[in-house]
Design a protein around this motif. Sequence first.
Motif, PDB file in Angstrom:
ATOM      1  N   ARG A  34       0.825  -1.203   0.000  1.00 34.08           N
ATOM      2  CA  ARG A  34       0.000   0.000   0.000  1.00 34.08           C
ATOM      3  C   ARG A  34       0.866   1.263   0.000  1.00 34.08           C
ATOM      4  O   ARG A  34       0.607   2.203  -0.755  1.00 34.08           O
ATOM      5  CB  ARG A  34      -0.886  -0.008   1.248  1.00 34.08           C
ATOM      6  CG  ARG A  34      -1.980   1.011   1.205  1.00 34.08           C
ATOM      7  CD  ARG A  34      -2.803   0.976   2.445  1.00 34.08           C
ATOM      8  NE  ARG A  34      -3.739  -0.128   2.481  1.00 34.08           N
ATOM      9  CZ  ARG A  34      -4.105  -0.772   3.588  1.00 34.08           C
ATOM     10  NH1 ARG A  34      -3.559  -0.428   4.738  1.00 34.08           N
ATOM     11  NH2 ARG A  34      -4.969  -1.745   3.563  1.00 34.08           N
ATOM     12  N   ALA A  35       1.901   1.248   0.831  1.00 32.34           N
ATOM     13  CA  ALA A  35       2.781   2.407   0.918  1.00 32.34           C
ATOM     14  C   ALA A  35       3.511   2.620  -0.404  1.00 32.34           C
ATOM     15  O   ALA A  35       3.662   3.754  -0.876  1.00 32.34           O
ATOM     16  CB  ALA A  35       3.773   2.222   2.051  1.00 32.34           C
ATOM     17  N   LEU A  36       3.932   1.499  -1.026  1.00 29.89           N
ATOM     18  CA  LEU A  36       4.658   1.622  -2.295  1.00 29.89           C
ATOM     19  C   LEU A  36       3.766   2.250  -3.366  1.00 29.89           C
ATOM     20  O   LEU A  36       4.225   3.052  -4.176  1.00 29.89           O
ATOM     21  CB  LEU A  36       5.158   0.248  -2.761  1.00 29.89           C
ATOM     22  CG  LEU A  36       6.395  -0.262  -2.033  1.00 29.89           C
ATOM     23  CD1 LEU A  36       6.731  -1.660  -2.487  1.00 29.89           C
ATOM     24  CD2 LEU A  36       7.576   0.671  -2.278  1.00 29.89           C
ATOM     25  N   ARG A  37       2.487   1.889  -3.337  1.00 27.84           N
ATOM     26  CA  ARG A  37       1.553   2.434  -4.323  1.00 27.84           C
ATOM     27  C   ARG A  37       1.487   3.957  -4.247  1.00 27.84           C
ATOM     28  O   ARG A  37       1.270   4.627  -5.240  1.00 27.84           O
ATOM     29  CB  ARG A  37       0.139   1.901  -4.037  1.00 27.84           C
ATOM     30  CG  ARG A  37      -0.172   0.593  -4.713  1.00 27.84           C
ATOM     31  CD  ARG A  37      -1.585   0.213  -4.354  1.00 27.84           C
ATOM     32  NE  ARG A  37      -1.763  -1.229  -4.446  1.00 27.84           N
ATOM     33  CZ  ARG A  37      -2.620  -1.915  -3.715  1.00 27.84           C
ATOM     34  NH1 ARG A  37      -3.371  -1.304  -2.826  1.00 27.84           N
ATOM     35  NH2 ARG A  37      -2.725  -3.207  -3.871  1.00 27.84           N
ATOM     36  N   LEU A  38       1.694   4.445  -3.028  1.00 26.05           N
ATOM     37  CA  LEU A  38       1.587   5.894  -2.828  1.00 26.05           C
ATOM     38  C   LEU A  38       2.733   6.658  -3.485  1.00 26.05           C
ATOM     39  O   LEU A  38       2.689   7.874  -3.613  1.00 26.05           O
ATOM     40  CB  LEU A  38       1.532   6.212  -1.337  1.00 26.05           C
ATOM     41  CG  LEU A  38       0.133   6.157  -0.781  1.00 26.05           C
ATOM     42  CD1 LEU A  38       0.152   6.221   0.709  1.00 26.05           C
ATOM     43  CD2 LEU A  38      -0.705   7.285  -1.340  1.00 26.05           C
ATOM     44  N   LEU A  39       3.777   5.918  -3.920  1.00 20.53           N
ATOM     45  CA  LEU A  39       4.876   6.577  -4.625  1.00 20.53           C
ATOM     46  C   LEU A  39       4.373   7.235  -5.903  1.00 20.53           C
ATOM     47  O   LEU A  39       5.040   8.080  -6.487  1.00 20.53           O
ATOM     48  CB  LEU A  39       5.980   5.563  -4.939  1.00 20.53           C
ATOM     49  CG  LEU A  39       6.747   5.079  -3.712  1.00 20.53           C
ATOM     50  CD1 LEU A  39       7.721   3.993  -4.103  1.00 20.53           C
ATOM     51  CD2 LEU A  39       7.491   6.239  -3.071  1.00 20.53           C
ATOM     52  N   ARG A  40       3.174   6.822  -6.336  1.00 19.13           N
ATOM     53  CA  ARG A  40       2.557   7.445  -7.506  1.00 19.13           C
ATOM     54  C   ARG A  40       2.479   8.955  -7.371  1.00 19.13           C
ATOM     55  O   ARG A  40       2.408   9.669  -8.365  1.00 19.13           O
ATOM     56  CB  ARG A  40       1.116   6.941  -7.648  1.00 19.13           C
ATOM     57  CG  ARG A  40       1.006   5.637  -8.327  1.00 19.13           C
ATOM     58  CD  ARG A  40      -0.410   5.133  -8.241  1.00 19.13           C
ATOM     59  NE  ARG A  40      -0.439   3.712  -8.533  1.00 19.13           N
ATOM     60  CZ  ARG A  40      -1.466   2.938  -8.261  1.00 19.13           C
ATOM     61  NH1 ARG A  40      -2.527   3.435  -7.686  1.00 19.13           N
ATOM     62  NH2 ARG A  40      -1.420   1.667  -8.560  1.00 19.13           N
ATOM     63  N   ILE A  41       2.436   9.402  -6.136  1.00 16.43           N
ATOM     64  CA  ILE A  41       2.281  10.836  -5.903  1.00 16.43           C
ATOM     65  C   ILE A  41       3.415  11.623  -6.552  1.00 16.43           C
ATOM     66  O   ILE A  41       3.243  12.763  -6.973  1.00 16.43           O
ATOM     67  CB  ILE A  41       2.184  11.124  -4.381  1.00 16.43           C
ATOM     68  CG1 ILE A  41       1.313  12.326  -4.142  1.00 16.43           C
ATOM     69  CG2 ILE A  41       3.534  11.285  -3.753  1.00 16.43           C
ATOM     70  CD1 ILE A  41       0.942  12.514  -2.697  1.00 16.43           C
TER      71      ILE A  41
END
Lengths: 273, 273, 273, 273
Positions: free
Chosen positions: B121-128
Motif C-alpha cells: 500500500r505504501a509503495l503504491r503511494l509513490l505514484r504521488i
Amino acid sequence: MEAEQKGERRWQRRLHEIIYEVDTVEGRAFDISLIWAILLSILVVVIDSVESIAQHYGDWLYRAEWFFTILFTIEYVLRLISIRKPLRYMFSFMGLVDLMAILPTYFSLFLTGASYLLVVRALRLLRIFRILKMWHFIAEGRIIAQALYRSYIKISVFLLFILIMVTIMGSIMYLIEGGENGFDNIPTSIYWSIVTLTTVGYGDISPVTPLGRFFAAFIMLCGYGIIAVPTGIVTTEFMSAVQKGNSSQSCPNCGREGHDADAAYCKYCGSHL
Amino acid sequence: MEAEQKGERRWQRRLHEIIYEVDTVEGRAFDISLIWAILLSILVVVIDSVESIAQHYGDWLYRAEWFFTILFTIEYVLRLISIRKPLRYMFSFMGLVDLMAILPTYFSLFLTGASYLLVVRALRLLRIFRILKMWHFIAEGRIIAQALYRSYIKISVFLLFILIMVTIMGSIMYLIEGGENGFDNIPTSIYWSIVTLTTVGYGDISPVTPLGRFFAAFIMLCGYGIIAVPTGIVTTEFMSAVQKGNSSQSCPNCGREGHDADAAYCKYCGSHL
Amino acid sequence: MEAEQKGERRWQRRLHEIIYEVDTVEGRAFDISLIWAILLSILVVVIDSVESIAQHYGDWLYRAEWFFTILFTIEYVLRLISIRKPLRYMFSFMGLVDLMAILPTYFSLFLTGASYLLVVRALRLLRIFRILKMWHFIAEGRIIAQALYRSYIKISVFLLFILIMVTIMGSIMYLIEGGENGFDNIPTSIYWSIVTLTTVGYGDISPVTPLGRFFAAFIMLCGYGIIAVPTGIVTTEFMSAVQKGNSSQSCPNCGREGHDADAAYCKYCGSHL
Amino acid sequence: MEAEQKGERRWQRRLHEIIYEVDTVEGRAFDISLIWAILLSILVVVIDSVESIAQHYGDWLYRAEWFFTILFTIEYVLRLISIRKPLRYMFSFMGLVDLMAILPTYFSLFLTGASYLLVVRALRLLRIFRILKMWHFIAEGRIIAQALYRSYIKISVFLLFILIMVTIMGSIMYLIEGGENGFDNIPTSIYWSIVTLTTVGYGDISPVTPLGRFFAAFIMLCGYGIIAVPTGIVTTEFMSAVQKGNSSQSCPNCGREGHDADAAYCKYCGSHL
C-alpha cells in the motif's frame, strides 16, 4: 405627484446616506452602533453555548437574542426600502449575509431539539461577516489584504507542495509505526504529519518506536526550513508594496522617482513636488 | 518500407506529442486526465487503509485499484513505444517512478499477509511523485524552488549546527533528568531536544525536575532566536530573486541576464543596455 | 647539533602541516578522518546509553570507546609535540576541548557506579565541540555566524524584554489559576509562560479555568506578534550583509557603488571594474 | 534665610542628580544598585511561592522581603523630597509603580489568609516594571520598540482579523465535534482555535472525529500562511528603520531628519543637505 415622489426620494436618499455611507455624522454614528450591535449579538450567541451560563441567564440571553434579531430585521427592511435596486442588494454577498443574520432565530421557532439548536446557533454566528462591511474604516487592512492577495498564487503552490509532502511523510510513518501507536491508518498519519510539520504538535498522536522518532525528528527539521518559505513570500510582497508606495510620485523637474510618502521636495534636485 | 517506417513514425510522433508534450489540445487534455487519475488512485489507497471503510467498500476499492493499475500500465506501455529511446526513459527517475506506480499491485497477487499488504500500500503511494511531472504547469513553483535551492547550502550548514546543538542539549537534559521522566537514553533526549527547539512540543516527554524545566526554558528561548535564521536566509533569497526578476532585460551584446533595475550598462561586457 | 635540530624541525613542521593545516593532501585527509572519528565516537556514546543495545553489544561498544580514546590520545600527544608553544595550545579553548575528549574514559577506570557513569558519558560528548575545528571547511557558516553575531545585542535586549514579560504573565497566571492545575508556584508558571509564548506548547501544564484560558489565548496572540521580532532582526542583518557584499567594489571611473559580486563592468558608466 | 534655602537646594539638587540622572558616577552607581535590588527582591517573591523552599527558608525570605521593602520605602521618600514637584511624580506612571512596589508588603501586616497572600505576592511582582526605568541604558531597545510601535496599527488590524477567524473556526469546530471531545462550548472551541492557529498546540483539547481532524488540518495549514503576516510586517519596519537609520543626517535649514541615504536635498524644505 412628482413633488410627492421627490419627497419620497428625499427621505430615501437621507436614509441611504445614513445607512450606506459614512460621510455624515449620522452615517458614522449608525455604522459604529451597528458594529457594537453585531459584537454584542455575537457575544450573546457565544456565551449562550456555555451550559452553566445558559442555565442561569437563559431567559435574559433569549430576550437579548430576540432584541438583536428584531433590530437587524428592522435594519434589513430599512436597507431594502432605502436602496434603488433592492433585488440586487438582496442577492449580493452582503445582502445574503444580512439575511443569514436574522433567519436562524426565526427558524428556531419551528425547529426544536438539541441538534437543531446547535446548527441554528452556529448559523447565527455568520453575523460576524457583517463586520467586514466596516472594513472601509481601516486603511491598514487593505495593505495586508493586498500583500496576501499578491502572494496568493505562490502560497497556493507552496501548500500544494506541502500536501504532497505530508501524504508521503504520513504514509512512511504509517509504515514505520506499523499501523499502531495511534497511526491507525493513512489519513490519520497524514493528519499527524500536518500537526508536526506546522509545529503545532498536539501530542495526541506521537511516535513511539525508535525509527518512528528518528523519522519524526527528520520531518521537524524539514518543517524548520519549510516554515521559512511562506514568511519569505509574504515579507517580500510587503517590502515591495512599501517600496512601490514610496515611489508613486515622480519629480516634475528631474523626473526621478522613489520619494517618501511625506516628501514635499524632490530629494535629488530640490524642486517642489 | 520507408513509407511504412515513416507512417509508423507519424503515429509515434503523434502519440509522443500527446503524452510527452503540452502544446496541443490533446496533450493538455491527456495531462489533466492523468493528474485526476493519479489523485483518485492515491485517494483509493489512502481511504483503503481506514479499516471501517475497507470493511464496507473493500470490493469497490479493490476494483478501483485494479482499474487504475491497468490504466497506468497502458500509459506506461504507450510511453515506451512512443519514445525513441525506451531504455533511457525506463531508467530515468520518472520512468522508474512510473514503473513503481504499477508494480506493487501486481506484487500483491503473489504476496499475501497483513504485513506485506502494508508495504504494498505504501509503495503504491509513490505514484504521488508522478504529480511532479505536472510541475511545468506551474510557473510560480519554479521561483520557490529556485529560492530554496539557492539557500540550500546555507540551510544545510544551519541544520548541521542545529544537529550539534541538539546533541549537546539532549545529553545535558539526559544528565539533568537522570535518565528518568521519559529521558531514558541520549537518542530519546536528542529527539526531545528537536521536538522542543522546533517548537513542535508534543508533550509525550517533558521535563519534571525544576532544573530540567529551567534548562528546557533556556532551550526554548534559544529556539526563539534560532528559528529566525532559516527564515532570514529564505527571505533574503526571495527578495534578491524578486529584485533580479524586476530587470529581466538581457544584454544586447552578450545576451546575459540578471542586471539590476537601475543598470545602464551590462555588468558582464560593459556594452550599453 | 644544528643539523639534528633542523631535522627535528623538519618532521615537526611536516607533522604540523598535516595536523594543523589543510593546504596539503595529507592535511585534508587527516582532517576528514578526524571528523569521521569524532562522529563515530559520539555515535558510540549515544547508542551506549540505550539500555537494550548496551546489554547486547556492551562489549563491542566498550572496545570501540577505548579505541577512540587511545586514538584521540595519540592525536593529542602529536599535537603537543608538533607545535612550537605546547602550553599555549594546552590552555587554549580547543586544547581544553581536546583534553576533555579523552579524560572521561580514563576517569571511568577509577570512578565506578551508575551515577558517575552518567556524568562520564555526558562529558565524553563534549567531543562534539571538536567538530567546530572543522568550521573552516564551511564558508557559508561564517555568513550565518556574522549575521547572528551582529544581531546579538538586539536579540539579547529582546530576550531581556521577553524575560520581564514571562515573569509578569506567569505571576498573573499563578494568581488566576490559584496555585492549582499545575500552576503550583511562580517559577512553574513562568516556565509555562515560556512554553506558551515560544509556541512550543507541551500541554503538561495547561489552563483549566475559563479566565485562565482567556488569558492564555491573550498570551498566545501576543506571542504571535512577538515571534516576528527576532525574525525581523535576523532577516534585516542577512539582507544588509548581502547588500554590503554586493557593494564592496566602487567603480574606478564614476566612483559609484552597489555592483553585484559577479560584475565585471560598472553598471552605471560601463567602464571595467 | 535665603542662604539656608540655597543650601537646602544644593543637597536637594545633589540628591536629584544621584537619583534621577545618570551623568555622574554616583548616579550611575545608584541606578545599577537599584537594578540589582529590584532583581533580588523579585527573586525573593518568586522563590517564596515554591512551597518546599518557603518551608525551609521562610524566615530568611520574610526578612529579605522586609529589607527590600524598607529600602524601596527610603528610596521613595528620597525621590519625593529631592524633586521640585512631588505631587506630579506621585501620580506619574513611574511614581505609582514605585508606590506599588512597597505597599503590598505593608498590606500583608493587616491582611492574613492564604488567598490574600497570593494577591499580595503577585502585586509585589509589579516591581518588575521599575526595571523599565533603566531602559535608557539600552539604545538597542529603542530601535525594537520603534519598529514594533510603527507596526502597531497593522498588527492590531491583523489581530482583529485573527479574532474574527478564530470565532468562525471555533464555531465550525464546535458544530463538527458536536459539543463533545473537549469542544464543550463555543468559547472553549475558540480557545482551541487560537491554540491551534498560533501553533502552540497543547493537546489538552484535540479533534477526534475524522471530519474534525480534517478541518483542524485545514486550520493548521491556514495558520502556516498566516503566521507569515506579522513577521512580514515587522521585518519590513525593521528594514526601513535600518535604511532610514543609515542616513542620520539632519537638514541644515529645517533640522528635520529621516532622509534617504541617496538624498541630496531635504525632502521637507528643499534646501541642499
